[in-house]
Design a protein around this motif. Sequence first.
Motif, PDB file in Angstrom:
ATOM      1  N   SER A  15       0.834  -1.213   0.000  1.00  0.00           N
ATOM      2  CA  SER A  15       0.000   0.000   0.000  1.00  0.00           C
ATOM      3  C   SER A  15       0.865   1.257   0.000  1.00  0.00           C
ATOM      4  N   GLY A  16       2.176   1.079  -0.125  1.00  0.00           N
ATOM      5  CA  GLY A  16       3.085   2.233  -0.191  1.00  0.00           C
ATOM      6  C   GLY A  16       3.622   2.662   1.163  1.00  0.00           C
ATOM      7  N   LYS A  17       3.539   1.789   2.146  1.00  0.00           N
ATOM      8  CA  LYS A  17       4.003   2.174   3.498  1.00  0.00           C
ATOM      9  C   LYS A  17       5.494   2.548   3.500  1.00  0.00           C
ATOM     10  N   SER A  18       6.320   1.667   2.916  1.00  0.00           N
ATOM     11  CA  SER A  18       7.777   1.905   2.980  1.00  0.00           C
ATOM     12  C   SER A  18       8.163   3.192   2.260  1.00  0.00           C
ATOM     13  N   THR A  19       7.715   3.313   1.019  1.00  0.00           N
ATOM     14  CA  THR A  19       8.072   4.498   0.236  1.00  0.00           C
ATOM     15  C   THR A  19       7.658   5.767   0.964  1.00  0.00           C
ATOM     16  N   ASN A  20       6.424   5.788   1.430  1.00  0.00           N
ATOM     17  CA  ASN A  20       5.926   7.012   2.061  1.00  0.00           C
ATOM     18  C   ASN A  20       6.511   7.245   3.446  1.00  0.00           C
ATOM     19  N   ALA A  21       6.705   6.182   4.202  1.00  0.00           N
ATOM     20  CA  ALA A  21       7.301   6.347   5.536  1.00  0.00           C
ATOM     21  C   ALA A  21       8.717   6.913   5.409  1.00  0.00           C
ATOM     22  N   LYS A  22       9.456   6.451   4.386  1.00  0.00           N
ATOM     23  CA  LYS A  22      10.816   6.977   4.181  1.00  0.00           C
ATOM     24  C   LYS A  22      10.772   8.454   3.783  1.00  0.00           C
ATOM     25  N   LEU A  23       9.839   8.807   2.896  1.00  0.00           N
ATOM     26  CA  LEU A  23       9.737  10.211   2.468  1.00  0.00           C
ATOM     27  C   LEU A  23       9.378  11.112   3.647  1.00  0.00           C
ATOM     28  N   VAL A  24       8.463  10.626   4.493  1.00  0.00           N
ATOM     29  CA  VAL A  24       8.049  11.413   5.664  1.00  0.00           C
ATOM     30  C   VAL A  24       9.224  11.544   6.639  1.00  0.00           C
ATOM     31  N   ALA A  25       9.940  10.448   6.878  1.00  0.00           N
ATOM     32  CA  ALA A  25      11.069  10.477   7.818  1.00  0.00           C
ATOM     33  C   ALA A  25      12.142  11.447   7.322  1.00  0.00           C
ATOM     34  N   LYS A  26      12.417  11.404   6.030  1.00  0.00           N
ATOM     35  CA  LYS A  26      13.427  12.317   5.463  1.00  0.00           C
ATOM     36  C   LYS A  26      12.996  13.773   5.633  1.00  0.00           C
ATOM     37  N   ALA A  27      11.732  14.043   5.282  1.00  0.00           N
ATOM     38  CA  ALA A  27      11.239  15.418   5.323  1.00  0.00           C
ATOM     39  C   ALA A  27      11.248  15.982   6.743  1.00  0.00           C
ATOM     40  N   LEU A  28      10.932  15.145   7.723  1.00  0.00           N
ATOM     41  CA  LEU A  28      10.841  15.639   9.107  1.00  0.00           C
ATOM     42  C   LEU A  28      12.146  15.473   9.881  1.00  0.00           C
ATOM     43  N   GLY A  29      13.094  14.720   9.302  1.00  0.00           N
ATOM     44  CA  GLY A  29      14.353  14.445  10.016  1.00  0.00           C
ATOM     45  C   GLY A  29      14.164  13.423  11.125  1.00  0.00           C
ATOM     46  N   LEU A 150      -2.614   3.132   5.566  1.00  0.00           N
ATOM     47  CA  LEU A 150      -2.604   3.225   4.097  1.00  0.00           C
ATOM     48  C   LEU A 150      -3.240   1.992   3.475  1.00  0.00           C
ATOM     49  N   ASP A 151      -3.948   2.230   2.393  1.00  0.00           N
ATOM     50  CA  ASP A 151      -4.566   1.125   1.670  1.00  0.00           C
ATOM     51  C   ASP A 151      -4.678   1.520   0.199  1.00  0.00           C
ATOM     52  N   ALA A 152      -4.869   0.514  -0.651  1.00  0.00           N
ATOM     53  CA  ALA A 152      -5.134   0.760  -2.075  1.00  0.00           C
ATOM     54  C   ALA A 152      -5.847  -0.478  -2.591  1.00  0.00           C
ATOM     55  N   LYS A 153      -6.487  -0.322  -3.746  1.00  0.00           N
ATOM     56  CA  LYS A 153      -7.222  -1.462  -4.329  1.00  0.00           C
ATOM     57  C   LYS A 153      -6.259  -2.625  -4.569  1.00  0.00           C
ATOM     58  N   LEU A 154      -6.773  -3.852  -4.420  1.00  0.00           N
ATOM     59  CA  LEU A 154      -5.930  -5.053  -4.584  1.00  0.00           C
ATOM     60  C   LEU A 154      -5.227  -5.070  -5.944  1.00  0.00           C
ATOM     61  N   GLU A 155      -5.965  -4.724  -7.026  1.00  0.00           N
ATOM     62  CA  GLU A 155      -5.349  -4.754  -8.363  1.00  0.00           C
ATOM     63  C   GLU A 155      -4.185  -3.769  -8.442  1.00  0.00           C
ATOM     64  N   GLU A 156      -4.378  -2.621  -7.821  1.00  0.00           N
ATOM     65  CA  GLU A 156      -3.345  -1.589  -7.842  1.00  0.00           C
ATOM     66  C   GLU A 156      -2.109  -2.050  -7.059  1.00  0.00           C
ATOM     67  N   ARG A 157      -2.343  -2.670  -5.916  1.00  0.00           N
ATOM     68  CA  ARG A 157      -1.225  -3.129  -5.084  1.00  0.00           C
ATOM     69  C   ARG A 157      -0.474  -4.268  -5.786  1.00  0.00           C
ATOM     70  N   SER A 158      -1.230  -5.170  -6.425  1.00  0.00           N
ATOM     71  CA  SER A 158      -0.588  -6.277  -7.159  1.00  0.00           C
ATOM     72  C   SER A 158       0.255  -5.729  -8.314  1.00  0.00           C
ATOM     73  N   SER A 197      -4.993   4.558  -4.029  1.00  0.00           N
ATOM     74  CA  SER A 197      -5.089   3.857  -5.326  1.00  0.00           C
ATOM     75  C   SER A 197      -4.794   4.786  -6.501  1.00  0.00           C
ATOM     76  N   HIS A 198      -5.275   6.028  -6.385  1.00  0.00           N
ATOM     77  CA  HIS A 198      -5.107   6.959  -7.510  1.00  0.00           C
ATOM     78  C   HIS A 198      -4.161   8.105  -7.161  1.00  0.00           C
ATOM     79  N   MET A 199      -3.245   7.838  -6.256  1.00  0.00           N
ATOM     80  CA  MET A 199      -2.327   8.902  -5.838  1.00  0.00           C
ATOM     81  C   MET A 199      -0.883   8.491  -6.091  1.00  0.00           C
ATOM     82  N   THR A 200      -0.019   9.483  -6.375  1.00  0.00           N
ATOM     83  CA  THR A 200       1.423   9.204  -6.481  1.00  0.00           C
ATOM     84  C   THR A 200       2.004   9.230  -5.065  1.00  0.00           C
ATOM     85  N   SER A 205       2.708  11.162   0.418  1.00  0.00           N
ATOM     86  CA  SER A 205       3.611  11.636   1.474  1.00  0.00           C
ATOM     87  C   SER A 205       3.323  13.104   1.777  1.00  0.00           C
ATOM     88  N   GLY A 206       2.942  13.874   0.740  1.00  0.00           N
ATOM     89  CA  GLY A 206       2.600  15.294   0.960  1.00  0.00           C
ATOM     90  C   GLY A 206       1.420  15.426   1.904  1.00  0.00           C
TER      91      GLY A 206
END
Length: 220
Positions: A15-29, A150-158, A197-200, A205-206
Amino acid sequence: MKQPIVIAIDGTSASGKSTNAKLVAKALGYVYVDTGAMYRTLAWYCLQKRVDLHDDNAVAALCRKWKTKLECVEKNGLRAVHLLVDGYFPEKEIRTSETTAAVALVAQVKKVRVWMKRVQRDCIQFGNLVMEGRDIGTNIFPETEFKFFLDAKLEERSARRAADGVQENLAERDRRDSSRATSPLMVALGAKVINNSHMTSEQTSGLLIAEIQKRLAEKK
Ligand code: DC
C-alpha cells in the motif's frame, strides 16, 4: 524530558508504506523503522537454522535466544534502524521469495510478537520515529497521536509489486495478516485512513506530512 514523537504508519501489503514512511522520515528528520524487516529477519534466520516454521514453539524458542542488536544507520539522507542478528543485517536475504513466503508464519506466533513489541518500543532510544508495520497504532505505540493507515485497491497493489519484479499472492497475505489471533492487521482507533489507489507517492507523502505538521502545530 520530552517524549520522542512516533508516527505510526500501518496498512495492507504494497500500500506504499515503505516508500511514504521513508519520504516522511526524510522530510521531518525522523528515524525510519521498518518493522516488517524485523519479522522478515526472524523468518530468514529460521530458514538458516532449519527451524520448522509450522512449529510455533520452535520459532518462539529461536526468537528467545537469537543474538540481536538495534543499530541506527544513515544512508542517502535517511536515518534508519536495522535489526542485526549475530552482528549482520541481512538486507538482501530478507526480500527473497522464500523469506516472503515464510514471514506470515513467524508473524502469527504470540511470543514472537511480544518479543517484537519490546524491541520495537526500544527504538525510541534513537529519537523521533516514523515506524511502519501492521500493528504500530493498535499495539506497539497505541498512545501515539499520529496514526495513519494506508490502503489501495488489490489490483493496484498487485500491479505495484509486479512492477518491482515480485509476483505475490497479496490477497492471501492480507487474509493471513488480518485473520491471525494476535495483533491482526486492522485500522487503529483514531487513525487517518488514506486510500492511495489513484495517488502518487509525492501526493501521499505530501498529505501525510501536511497532516503531521498541522497536528504538531496544534500540540505547541
Ligand atoms: O511489510 P512487509 O511486507 O515487509 O511485512 C512482512 C510481514 O510481516 C507481513 O506478512 C506482515 C508481517 N508484519 C506484521 O505482522 N507486523 C508488523 N508490524 C510488520 C509486519
